[in-house]
Design an enzyme around this catalytic site. Structure first.
Site, short mmCIF file in Angstrom:
data_model
loop_
_atom_site.label_atom_id
_atom_site.label_comp_id
_atom_site.label_asym_id
_atom_site.label_seq_id
_atom_site.Cartn_x
_atom_site.Cartn_y
_atom_site.Cartn_z
N HIS A 206 -27.15 131.53 45.64
CA HIS A 206 -27.76 130.93 46.82
C HIS A 206 -28.80 131.92 47.35
O HIS A 206 -28.65 133.13 47.16
CB HIS A 206 -26.64 130.72 47.85
CG HIS A 206 -27.02 129.96 49.07
ND1 HIS A 206 -27.66 130.55 50.14
CD2 HIS A 206 -26.85 128.66 49.41
CE1 HIS A 206 -27.85 129.64 51.09
NE2 HIS A 206 -27.37 128.49 50.67
N ASP B 44 -19.54 136.12 46.78
CA ASP B 44 -19.92 135.12 47.78
C ASP B 44 -18.93 133.97 47.63
O ASP B 44 -19.01 133.18 46.69
CB ASP B 44 -21.37 134.67 47.50
CG ASP B 44 -21.78 133.46 48.32
OD1 ASP B 44 -20.93 132.88 49.03
OD2 ASP B 44 -22.97 133.09 48.25
N GLN C 242 -18.20 128.75 48.74
CA GLN C 242 -17.76 127.47 48.17
C GLN C 242 -16.38 127.57 47.51
O GLN C 242 -15.97 126.64 46.82
CB GLN C 242 -18.78 126.97 47.14
CG GLN C 242 -20.17 126.75 47.69
CD GLN C 242 -20.23 125.65 48.74
OE1 GLN C 242 -19.32 124.85 48.90
NE2 GLN C 242 -21.33 125.61 49.48
N LYS D 199 -17.40 125.85 56.47
CA LYS D 199 -17.19 125.18 55.18
C LYS D 199 -15.70 125.07 54.87
O LYS D 199 -15.30 124.61 53.81
CB LYS D 199 -17.89 125.95 54.06
CG LYS D 199 -19.43 125.91 54.16
CD LYS D 199 -20.04 126.59 52.96
CE LYS D 199 -21.49 126.98 53.15
NZ LYS D 199 -22.41 125.86 53.22
N CYS E 213 -30.89 125.38 48.44
CA CYS E 213 -31.10 126.83 48.66
C CYS E 213 -30.81 127.63 47.40
O CYS E 213 -30.33 128.77 47.46
CB CYS E 213 -30.26 127.36 49.82
SG CYS E 213 -30.64 126.60 51.39
N1 C6P Z 1 -24.65 126.37 51.17
C1 C6P Z 1 -25.06 124.02 50.79
O1 C6P Z 1 -25.35 122.88 51.16
P1 C6P Z 1 -24.02 129.86 55.55
O2 C6P Z 1 -25.25 129.03 55.78
O3 C6P Z 1 -24.24 131.30 55.92
O4 C6P Z 1 -22.80 129.28 56.15
O5 C6P Z 1 -23.74 129.82 53.97
C2 C6P Z 1 -24.74 130.21 53.06
C3 C6P Z 1 -24.29 130.01 51.67
C4 C6P Z 1 -24.06 131.12 50.87
N2 C6P Z 1 -23.60 131.02 49.63
C5 C6P Z 1 -23.30 129.81 49.09
C6 C6P Z 1 -22.74 129.73 47.70
C7 C6P Z 1 -23.52 128.65 49.82
O6 C6P Z 1 -23.23 127.46 49.28
C8 C6P Z 1 -24.05 128.74 51.13
C9 C6P Z 1 -24.37 127.52 51.93
C10 C6P Z 1 -24.93 125.10 51.82
O7 C6P Z 1 -24.88 124.27 49.60
C11 C6P Z 1 -26.13 125.15 52.72
S1 C6P Z 1 -27.59 125.62 51.87
#
Ligand code: C6P
Length: 413
Positions: A130, A207, A210, A233, A371
């Site tokens: 990401h 990370d 997910q 999430k 992203c």
């Molecule tokens: N992915 C998606 O629709 P935040 O925004 O900080 O809560 O998470 C960022 C982030 C970081 N790593 C991974 C693997 C992610 O999937 C995400 C967030 C969302 O896939 C929004 S782009």
């Protein structure tokens, strides 16, 4: 093909009834929510904990001697303890509250990267990161004269582990990879990555954005050095997340932001810093959100992550089977180990059009590059449509998606 639910012990109907939003309609149709990788919906237990906090406990923490401040502090720290148990950390001092995954990775990049990276050093990420796990490392590598290296992947969306092993050297100062890809669904072989990295003496950040709401995660079993994830999430509120870090590593990292609560003493000449984890929590934190995250952890705990994983594996199998049968549809991300995320493209229809038409049917999917622009470049596509599942989704949701796609095909035929 029938639409019966599988795991008999897993009562989806009762779970769904705990999420008020799942009973609503969109454009006059019952909501089919398949955008869980972006954010999950919130159960009543989380909503009530937020309401209760603001109605009966609201105060600033770690500061006041008055009753409400003590109650708020107690609840905030209790939430930290719940998270510690949830991820299997050894100590509450290893659990840092952040604003989310992005904030956690930025913290690591600043606090670790600025302290330990020097000219010629290398940071390794993967081809499926990401942007949150690319850009912070680019920034700090640029600043420190270090080099960012990328583990490539195959056409199924699996990392090439031999190439990773060959990249490791004395120059490698950190490895930062995604546990579960948000745009491909790949579950990476993180145990193997950590083992190889540690053999090289290199710490690993995972990370987990997910992963945490979809499978059991135990940071001590993973043996990772840092692990970042977001509350929103995993059924919790927005604005809260966690950076787990091994105590010995966090102690060696420098503070990220300066301000209240992260200090022990301040004079104009010199500041000394607070203990872990407060050293990394400058200013008034999102207290209500942390407590709400604690309620989310309780909620998931009552279900059990192994049961969630089994349910979602069934949904993944069913969705893959049914979507593969849609003429002109191609799934992007066909790794052997996958979470319940299905990205796809459809002949003659742009993903944004797919998303718009599905929305008119009450079906929420995400479309775009998610992203992960380098992933789109790797597969030579501008975007995908993505259905991402959670514990409250059903086979009927998959059926609704397939029916909606038939509409899309009719329009674009
Ligand atoms: N992915 C998606 O629709 P935040 O925004 O900080 O809560 O998470 C960022 C982030 C970081 N790593 C991974 C693997 C992610 O999937 C995400 C967030 C969302 O896939 C929004 S782009």
């Amino acid at each position: 093909m029938t639409s019966t639910s599988t795991a008999p012990s897993f009562d989806v109907g009762s779970l769904r009834s705990q999420f008020p939003i799942l009973g609503t309609t969109v454009h006059g149709r019952p909501l089919v929510y398949l955008d869980n990788a972006a954010t999950t919906q919130k159960p009543v237990a989380v909503l009530e904990s937020l309401d209760d906090y603001y109605r009966t406990q609201n105060a600033n923490i770690h500061r006041g001697v008055h009753h409400l401040s003590e109650v708020a502090t107690f609840e905030y720290e209790k939430a930290r303890g719940k998270v510690k148990n949830f991820i299997g950390a050894a100590d509450v001092r290893e659990v840092v509250f952040t604003r989310g995954t992005t904030d956690g990775i930025n913290l690591a990049a600043h606090s670790y990267g600025r302290k330990f990276l020097t000219e010629g050093d290398e940071v390794i990420i993967s081809a499926m990161e990401h942007h949150s796990n690319i850009v912070p490392w680019q920034l700090v590598c640029d600043e420190r004269g270090a080099r960012l290296r990328v583990i490539p992947m195959n056409d199924g969306g699996e990392l090439l582990m031999d190439e990773f092993a060959a990249m490791l050297s004395a120059r490698t100062k950190l490895i930062s990879v995604v546990h579960v890809s948000n745009s491909l669904g790949t579950v990476n072989p993180v145990n193997e990555i950590v083992a190889l990295a540690h053999r090289n003496g290199t710490p690993v950040l995972l990370d987990g954005a997910q992963a945490v709401a979809h499978m059991p995660v135990n940071v001590q079993e993973l043996d990772c050095d840092l692990y970042a994830f977001s509350g929103h999430k995993m059924f919790g509120p927005t604005g809260i997340g966690i950076l787990y870090g091994k105590k010995e590593l966090l102690e060696r990292m420098q503070p990220y932001q300066g301000g209240g609560d992260m200090i022990r003493s301040v004079t104009f000449e010199k500041t000394t810093f607070n203990d872990l984890p407060y050293r990394f929590e400058a200013g008034t934190p999102p207290i209500a959100a942390a407590i709400g995250l604690g309620a989310a952890v309780d909620f998931i705990g009552r279900i059990g992550m192994s049961a969630v994983r089994r349910h979602e594996e069934d949904l993944l199998r069913y969705a893959t089977e049914r979507l593969s049968a849609v003429p002109g549809l191609r799934i992007i991300g066909t790794a052997r180990e996958k979470a319940a995320v299905v990205s796809f493209v459809l002949d003659h229809a742009h993903p944004h059009d797919i998303g718009t038409i599905l929305d008119r049917e009450g079906i929420a999917v995400r479309t775009g590059h998610h992203c992960t622009q380098p992933v789109m470049q790797r597969f030579d596509i501008p975007a995908t449509a993505r259905a991402s599942f959670s514990l409250y989704n059903t086979r009927e949701d998959v059926d609704a998606l397939v029916k909606g796609l038939a509409k899309v095909r009719e329009i674009f035929a």
